[in-house]
Scaffold this active site. Structure first.
Site, PDB file in Angstrom:
ATOM      1  N   GLU A  55       0.760  -1.195  -0.056  1.00 57.51           N
ATOM      2  CA  GLU A  55       0.111   0.014   0.099  1.00 57.51           C
ATOM      3  C   GLU A  55       0.711   1.232  -0.016  1.00 57.51           C
ATOM      4  O   GLU A  55       1.773   1.371   0.819  1.00 57.51           O
ATOM      5  CB  GLU A  55      -0.934   0.006   1.355  1.00 57.51           C
ATOM      6  CG  GLU A  55      -1.999   1.205   0.895  1.00 57.51           C
ATOM      7  CD  GLU A  55      -3.040   1.182   2.277  1.00 57.51           C
ATOM      8  OE1 GLU A  55      -4.097   1.593   2.228  1.00 57.51           O
ATOM      9  OE2 GLU A  55      -2.520   0.728   3.342  1.00 57.51           O
ATOM     10  N   HIS A 105      -6.127  -1.123  15.573  1.00 61.80           N
ATOM     11  CA  HIS A 105      -6.488  -0.506  14.254  1.00 61.80           C
ATOM     12  C   HIS A 105      -6.334  -1.455  13.152  1.00 61.80           C
ATOM     13  O   HIS A 105      -7.091  -1.452  12.147  1.00 61.80           O
ATOM     14  CB  HIS A 105      -5.378   0.629  14.066  1.00 61.80           C
ATOM     15  CG  HIS A 105      -5.348   1.377  13.016  1.00 61.80           C
ATOM     16  ND1 HIS A 105      -5.687   2.745  12.874  1.00 61.80           N
ATOM     17  CD2 HIS A 105      -4.967   1.140  11.496  1.00 61.80           C
ATOM     18  CE1 HIS A 105      -5.733   3.191  11.720  1.00 61.80           C
ATOM     19  NE2 HIS A 105      -5.255   2.069  10.722  1.00 61.80           N
ATOM     20  N   GLU A 106      -5.289  -2.311  13.371  1.00 57.24           N
ATOM     21  CA  GLU A 106      -5.223  -3.235  11.997  1.00 57.24           C
ATOM     22  C   GLU A 106      -6.193  -4.463  11.689  1.00 57.24           C
ATOM     23  O   GLU A 106      -6.653  -4.587  10.697  1.00 57.24           O
ATOM     24  CB  GLU A 106      -3.594  -3.973  12.118  1.00 57.24           C
ATOM     25  CG  GLU A 106      -2.615  -2.794  11.989  1.00 57.24           C
ATOM     26  CD  GLU A 106      -2.703  -1.848  10.964  1.00 57.24           C
ATOM     27  OE1 GLU A 106      -3.030  -2.236   9.708  1.00 57.24           O
ATOM     28  OE2 GLU A 106      -2.364  -0.581  11.323  1.00 57.24           O
ATOM     29  N   MET A 157       0.603  -2.579   8.830  1.00 55.98           N
ATOM     30  CA  MET A 157      -0.176  -2.762   7.753  1.00 55.98           C
ATOM     31  C   MET A 157      -0.850  -3.921   7.632  1.00 55.98           C
ATOM     32  O   MET A 157      -0.561  -5.211   8.117  1.00 55.98           O
ATOM     33  CB  MET A 157       0.910  -3.097   6.210  1.00 55.98           C
ATOM     34  CG  MET A 157       0.078  -3.291   4.878  1.00 55.98           C
ATOM     35  SD  MET A 157      -0.714  -1.656   4.487  1.00 55.98           S
ATOM     36  CE  MET A 157      -2.092  -2.573   3.582  1.00 55.98           C
ATOM     37  N   GLU A 158      -2.480  -3.965   7.262  1.00 53.83           N
ATOM     38  CA  GLU A 158      -3.225  -4.791   7.434  1.00 53.83           C
ATOM     39  C   GLU A 158      -3.346  -6.070   6.577  1.00 53.83           C
ATOM     40  O   GLU A 158      -4.640  -6.483   6.283  1.00 53.83           O
ATOM     41  CB  GLU A 158      -4.697  -4.078   7.578  1.00 53.83           C
ATOM     42  CG  GLU A 158      -5.286  -3.437   6.101  1.00 53.83           C
ATOM     43  CD  GLU A 158      -4.724  -2.102   6.046  1.00 53.83           C
ATOM     44  OE1 GLU A 158      -5.240  -1.218   5.219  1.00 53.83           O
ATOM     45  OE2 GLU A 158      -3.532  -1.487   6.735  1.00 53.83           O
ATOM     46  N   GLU A 214      -9.071   4.618   6.619  1.00 51.27           N
ATOM     47  CA  GLU A 214      -8.117   4.734   7.697  1.00 51.27           C
ATOM     48  C   GLU A 214      -8.901   5.572   8.987  1.00 51.27           C
ATOM     49  O   GLU A 214      -8.501   5.417  10.253  1.00 51.27           O
ATOM     50  CB  GLU A 214      -6.989   5.749   7.482  1.00 51.27           C
ATOM     51  CG  GLU A 214      -6.014   4.840   6.241  1.00 51.27           C
ATOM     52  CD  GLU A 214      -5.305   3.738   6.880  1.00 51.27           C
ATOM     53  OE1 GLU A 214      -5.582   3.355   8.315  1.00 51.27           O
ATOM     54  OE2 GLU A 214      -5.063   2.753   5.802  1.00 51.27           O
ATOM     55  N   GLY A 272       3.565   2.437  10.600  1.00 53.79           N
ATOM     56  CA  GLY A 272       3.433   1.556  11.973  1.00 53.79           C
ATOM     57  C   GLY A 272       2.994   0.047  11.689  1.00 53.79           C
ATOM     58  O   GLY A 272       3.654  -0.638  12.426  1.00 53.79           O
ATOM     59  N   HIS A 324      -9.373  -2.982  10.357  1.00 52.48           N
ATOM     60  CA  HIS A 324      -9.124  -3.174   8.761  1.00 52.48           C
ATOM     61  C   HIS A 324      -9.461  -4.469   8.187  1.00 52.48           C
ATOM     62  O   HIS A 324     -10.082  -4.694   6.886  1.00 52.48           O
ATOM     63  CB  HIS A 324      -7.807  -2.832   8.409  1.00 52.48           C
ATOM     64  CG  HIS A 324      -7.466  -1.337   8.473  1.00 52.48           C
ATOM     65  ND1 HIS A 324      -8.136  -0.635   7.688  1.00 52.48           N
ATOM     66  CD2 HIS A 324      -6.418  -0.629   8.890  1.00 52.48           C
ATOM     67  CE1 HIS A 324      -7.639   0.710   7.631  1.00 52.48           C
ATOM     68  NE2 HIS A 324      -6.513   0.555   8.673  1.00 52.48           N
TER      69      HIS A 324
END
Length: 857
Positions: A144, A312-313, A278-279, A335, A276, A316
Site C-alpha cells: 500500500e 487498528h489493523e 499494515m493490515e 483509515e 507503523g 481493517h
C-alpha cells in the site's frame, strides 16, 4: 495501515469513467482481471529475484493493448492465451503503467495472460524489499498504496478485487509466509517450494509475503490459527501481543457481528518498516517496536500503543479488507474508521489506559484551518496525492465519525456498520454506501452532516451566546487572524454542556443555518460549547461567559472536556480572539489540574509556543517560566516512579524531567540522567522504563563524543526493539559540533534503516544552532538522503527544512525545491503549504510578541 511519520522527515461520488480514462496514472478499462497466480523464486542472500504470473482476465472491448501495472521489473515471454492468442511486447511508462501490445486485434472475451519477470529487491522499504537484521537477510513486502507493481505484474488498483494464489520457492533454510495457509511443500536441490491456498477476493495492496530465518509463537484463543513471527532472537518479546490479539479480535467480532473473515491470522514483527503497521489479509505486519513489548517491564505507553495499533489493523480486516474502497479518494474513510474503531476497542479492553481521553482532532485542526489544505475526500491521481494530507485524513476522519456517532447514538451507529459490512462483503464501495447505511439505521440525514466536513476543508467557528434560557448559535469558517477565506457552511451536531451550580445537562443541537436560536431547559450560569469534546469545530464565548466557564471548569467539566477546553483556548490565539499573554496565563493555571493528562496537555501547549515567541532576547525568561510550571507538578508527584503509582503520573513525569533537564539545565537532573544512562548501557541495575528514554536524550545532549559512541555501539548490538528506539531517538540529540555532524553522517550508513530517519532526526531542531547545522547538512547531502528515503516520503522534506517561524529558511527551501518540483510529485504542494504555515507564524509573532514578553516579565 497505521501511519507514523517517516521523516520528522471526499455528495462527490467516485470518479466517473470519463475522469478515470483521462487520468494517465489509471489503467484503461479494456480488460478486467478475474484471478491471478504468482510464482516467485526468492533468495534473501541475493539482490534480485525472478518470477512468473498467470492472470485470468476478461477483455471487455476489442483492443490491441492491455494495460497493467509495473515498476522496476523486466518482463519476458509475454503470452495471451485463448481465442486469438498472441505473443505480446511490453512498454513500461513513467506512470507505473505497462502497455502490453498485440499485433492483431484482441476480441472481447476471456483470456489467460502469462509472463515471466525479474527485478531487484527494493532497499527503500517499499514493494518487495530486503533488509538485514543481526547479520541475516530477510524479505518483506509493503504494497500500500501502489507498490505491489514493484513485486509482480498486476492490476494494481483497489477496485480490482480478485483471488490471488501465491507460490514461493526459497532456500530450504528459510521460512516462508503469505496471506493464506500452505497447502503443499516440496523440496529439491536445497530449495523448497511453498504453495499457498488461493485467497478470498482481495485488492493487490493486501497481498503479502515474508521470507527469512524467523521464529514463531502460537497465538491461542482465536477462532482461526495464528502466530506472532519475529526475526531471529526476539520471540520471547512476542508474548504480550499474543495475549492481546484474541481479546481484541473477539471484541471486534462482537462489534461487527461477523466472524474474522480469513482462514488464519499471522502477525509479523518487521525490523525495517516505513509505517507503523499494515493490515495485509491474514499476514499483518508491524514495526517491531510496536508489536514486541516486554510484558513485565514495558511502560503503559508502550502497551497502549501496541494494543491500539493491533486494534487498528484488525479493524481493517472488516473495514478495508472484507469491504474495500473502490478508489483511493476514499482511503481517508478506510483509515479514519480503523482509527475510530481502535480507540473504542482499546478503551473497552483496557479502560485503565484512559485512551478515551485522547482527542484526535487536536493533532490536525491547526493544519485543517489553512487555505492550502484540501478536503480529506479529494481527487487522487498520483501516490503524492494520496500521501498529501494523509495524517489529516486519519485524525479528522476519526473525530468526525466520533461526532456523528455521538449525534445518532452508539446503537444506531453500530447497526449501520453491521448492515454495511454484511451487505458489501468481498465488494468495493464508496463513502456514500456507508452514509446510506448509517442514515437508514438512525433515521437521520447523516450524509448532510458528513459531506460538509469531508468534502470541504477546514471547520466552523461556533459562536455561542446566552440570554436567559435562550442559546443562539452562529457559524463561520475558522481562519487564522487576518486571513480572508471564501464563506462556507456546515451542518453541525453541536454538543452543549450547561450548568447553573445546582445542575448540569448535555444537549446535542443540529446547527444547519448561519444562525439559530434554541430554548434550553433552564437558565445556565455557564456554557461549554463542546460537550464531551466531541465537536470537530472551534467555539467562541464573550469575555464574561468565558470567565464563567473557566471559573467552573474544574468542577463542571470532566477530564476530556477540560482537555478540549485547553486546545480551544490555544486555537483562539491563532484566530486573534485572545492575546498571547492571556493564553500563557490560562495554560499555566491548568498545570495545577488534578489529572496528570491535563497537566501534560497544558505543558505541551505551552512548550509549543517556544518556536514562535522565544529567541535570544527572552530565552532566560522563558526557561524560568516553563520550568517553574514543571516544578509545580514535580512537587506533587516527585522525581522518581513510585511502586503502585497511577500510570498517568508515570506517563507525565518524563515531560517534567525533560523540561527541567533541557529548558532548565538543572544540574541534578543532568547528572542523574548521565548516571542512569551509563548504567542502562552497561546493563547494571534496573532502569526506570518510563524515564530512561528521556534520560538518554538529556545525557547525549550534555555528553561528549565518547559517550555518543557508547550509545551508538549499544544501538548496533541490542536485540530489544524498545531499547533500540530509545537509543536511536537519543542519538538525535547529539550536541552541536563534531558530535552532531558524526550522527548526521551515521544516518546515511547501513546501520540506519530508511524508516529510522524520523527517530534520528527528531531532536535535530532543538536549539537554533543545531537546527541550522542540520539544515545545512541536509541540503549538502540531499541526493543521498533522497535516495535512502521511501519514495512517498520525499514530499515531506521541504516542510522539515523550511518550517518554523522565520522567512529565511522558507526562502532557502523555495529556492532549492522549486526546480525539483517536476521531478518529485508533491514538492509543489509541500512548498505551498509550507509558505502559508511560515507566514502565519511570522504574522502571529509580530502581533503577539509584545504580549508574551510582558507576561514573561
Amino acid at each position: 495501515m497505521y501511519r507514523i511519520s517517516t521523516i520528522g522527515l471526499v455528495s462527490a461520488a467516485l470518479f466517473g469513467s470519463t475522469a478515470l480514462s483521462a487520468n494517465e496514472f489509471v489503467l484503461n478499462k479494456v480488460a478486467k482481471p478475474i484471478s491471478q497466480a504468482v510464482k516467485l523464486t526468492l533468495d534473501p542472500a541475493k539482490d534480485n529475484f525472478t518470477g512468473s504470473t498467470e492472470i485470468k482476465l476478461d477483455v471487455l472491448d476489442n483492443t490491441h493493448i492491455i494495460e497493467l501495472n509495473g515498476v522496476a521489473y523486466t518482463a519476458s515471454d509475454i503470452k495471451l492465451g485463448g481465442a486469438g492468442q498472441c505473443d505480446m511486447t511490453a512498454k513500461m511508462l513513467d506512470t507505473g503503467i505497462v502497455q502490453l501490445h498485440c499485433d492483431h486485434e484482441i476480441k472481447a472475451g476471456s483470456y489467460t495472460l502469462s509472463l515471466d519477470f525479474s527485478a531487484p529487491y527494493n532497499r527503500q522499504s517499499v514493494g518487495l524489499y530486503k533488509t538485514i537484521d543481526a547479520g541475516l537477510p530477510y524479505l518483506f513486502t509493503q504494497f500500500e498504496m501502489s507498490d505491489a507493481r514493484r513485486a509482480f505484474p498486476v492490476f494494481d488498483e483497489p477496485s480490482y478485487k480478485i483471488p490471488f494464489q501465491v507460490t514461493i520457492t526459497a532456500p530450504s533454510s528459510e521460512k516462508v509466509y503469505s496471506n493464506t495457509p500452505e497447502i503443499s511443500v516440496s523440496s529439491k536441490d536445497g530449495f523448497t517450494t511453498h504453495t499457498f491456498a488461493q485467497t478470498k477476493p482481495i485488492p493487490s495492496y493486501l497481498v503479502a509475503f515474508a521470507v527469512g530465518q524467523f521464529e514463531e509463537l502460537e497465538v491461542k484463543g482465536m477462532k482461526v490459527p495464528g502466530r506472532v513471527i519475529t526475526t531471529k532472537g526476539k520471540i520471547e518479546m512476542a508474548e504480550y501481543a499474543a495475549k492481546q490479539m484474541p481479546v481484541i479480535l473477539s471484541a471486534l467480532e462482537d462489534y461487527f457481528g461477523v466472524d474474522y473473515p480469513y482462514p488464519k491470522l499471522d502477525t509479523v514483527a518487521v525490523p525495517e518498516f516505513p509505517f507503523g503497521a499494515m493490515e495485509n489479509a491474514g499476514l499483518v505486519t508491524y514495526r517491531e517496536d510496536i508489536i514486541l513489548v516486554d510484558d513485565k517491564n514495558a511502560t503503559q505507553n508502550a502497551k497502549q500503543r501496541s494494543v491500539s495499533v493491533i486494534a487498528h489493523e484488525l479493524a481493517h480486516q472488516w473495514y478495508g479488507n472484507l469491504v474495500t474502497m473502490a478508489w483511493w479518494n476514499d482511503l481517508w474513510l478506510n483509515e479514519a474508521f480503523a482509527s475510530w474503531m481502535a480507540a473504542k476497542i482499546t478503551y473497552q479492553v483496557h479502560p485503565e489506559f484512559e485512551s478515551n481521553l485522547r482527542l484526535s482532532k487536536n493533532n490536525v485542526m491547526g493544519l485543517d484551518a489553512r487555505l492550502s489544505t484540501k478536503p480529506i475526500r479529494k481527487p487522487i491521481k498520483t501516490e503524492a496525492d494520496i500521501m498529501d494530507g494523509l495524517g489529516l485524513a486519519y485524525s479528522k476522519g476519526e473525530a468526525v465519525l466520533s461526532m456523528v456517532e455521538n449525534w445518532i447514538g452508539e446503537e444506531a451507529f453500530r447497526t449501520g456498520i453491521r448492515n454495511y459490512i454484511r451487505d458489501h462483503a468481498y465488494q468495493n464501495t464508496t463513502a456514500d454506501d456507508l452514509w446510506n447505511a448509517l442514515a437508514k439505521a438512525s433515521g437521520k440525514d447523516v450524509a448532510k452532516v458528513l459531506k460538509t466536513f469531508i468534502e470541504q476543508s477546514s471547520y466552523p467557528l461556533i459562536t455561542a451566546d446566552i440570554k436567559g434560557n435562550k442559546l443562539t448559535l452562529s457559524q463561520q469558517r475558522f481562519v487564522t487572524a487576518g486571513t480572508k477565506a471564501p464563506a462556507q457552511m456546515w451542518t453541525v451536531p453541536v454538543s452543549i454542556k450547561i450548568g447553573n451550580g445546582k445542575q448540569s445537562k448535555e444537549l446535542t443541537l443540529l446547527l444547519d443555518k448561519q444562525t439559530q436560536t434554541f430554548e434550553l431547559p433552564f437558565k445556565p450560569t455557564w456554557v461549554f460549547p463542546d460537550g464531551q469534546g466531541m465537536g470537530y469545530y472551534r467555539w467562541l464565548l464573550d469575555q464574561q461567559q468565558m470567565q464563567a466557564l473557566l471559573a467552573n471548569a474544574k468542577e463542571g467539566l470532566n477530564t476530556r472536556e477540560r482537555k478540549a477546553l485547553i486546545s480551544a483556548a490555544d486555537a483562539l490565539l491563532d484566530a486573534g480572539y485572545i492575546s498571547g499573554g492571556d493564553l500563557l496565563k490560562t495554560l499555566g493555571e491548568f498545570v495545577n489540574d488534578q489529572h496528570p493528562q491535563i497537566v501534560s496537555t497544558a505543558l505541551g501547549y505551552l512548550q509549543s509556543k517556544k518556536g514562535t515567541f522565544v529567541d535570544n532576547s527572552n530565552s532566560e525568561l522563558w526557561a524560568k517560566f516553563i520550568t517553574a510550571r514543571a516544578e509545580l507538578a514535580i512537587k506533587r508527584y516527585g522525581l522518581v516512579t513510585k511502586a503502585g503509582e497511577d500510570a498517568q503520573i508515570s506517563k507525565l513525569r518524563p515531560t517534567l524531567i525533560s523540561l527541567l533537564g533541557f529548558e532548565g539545565q538543572d544540574k541534578a537532573i543532568i547528572n542523574t540522567a548521565k548516571a542512569q544512562s551509563l548504567a542502562y548501557l552497561k546493563g547494571e541495575g534496573e532502569s526506570d522504563s518510563y524515564l530512561i528514554g528521556t534520560y538518554l536524550a538529556i545525557a547525549v545532549f550534555n555528553g561528549d563524543v565518547a559517550f555518543l559512541q557508547q550509545v551508538q555501539g549499544a544501538f548496533e548490538t541490542t536485540k530489544d526493539p524498545q531499547k533500540r528506539t530509545h537509543l536511536l531517538h537519543a542519538l538525535g540529540y547529539a550536541p552541536a559540533g563534531k558530535a552532531q555532524q558524526a550522527v548526521l553522517a551515521y544516518s546515511l550508513s547501513e546501520h540506519i534503516l530508511a524508516p529510522d530517519l524520523s527517530y534520528l532526526f527528531g531532536g535535530q531542531d532543538y536549539t537554533e544552532a543545531r537546527q541550522t547545522a542540520f539544515r545545512d547538512w541536509a541540503y549538502t547531502n540531499y541526493d543521498a538522503l533522497a535516495a535512502k528515503l521511501p519514495p512517498f516520503a520525499l514530499p515531506r522534506i521541504p516542510a522539515y527544512l523550511g518550517g518554523g517561524c522565520k522567512l529565511e529558511p522558507l526562502e532557502r527551501a523555495n529556492a532549492f525545491f522549486k526546480p525539483k518540483a517536476e521531478q518529485v510529485p508533491g514538492y509543489a504542494r509541500s512548498l505551498a503549504k509550507l509558505e502559508e504555515q511560515v507566514n502565519n507564524c511570522v504574522k502571529l509573532k509580530a502581533r503577539e510578541q509584545a504580549s508574551v514578553d510582558k507576561f514573561l516579565k
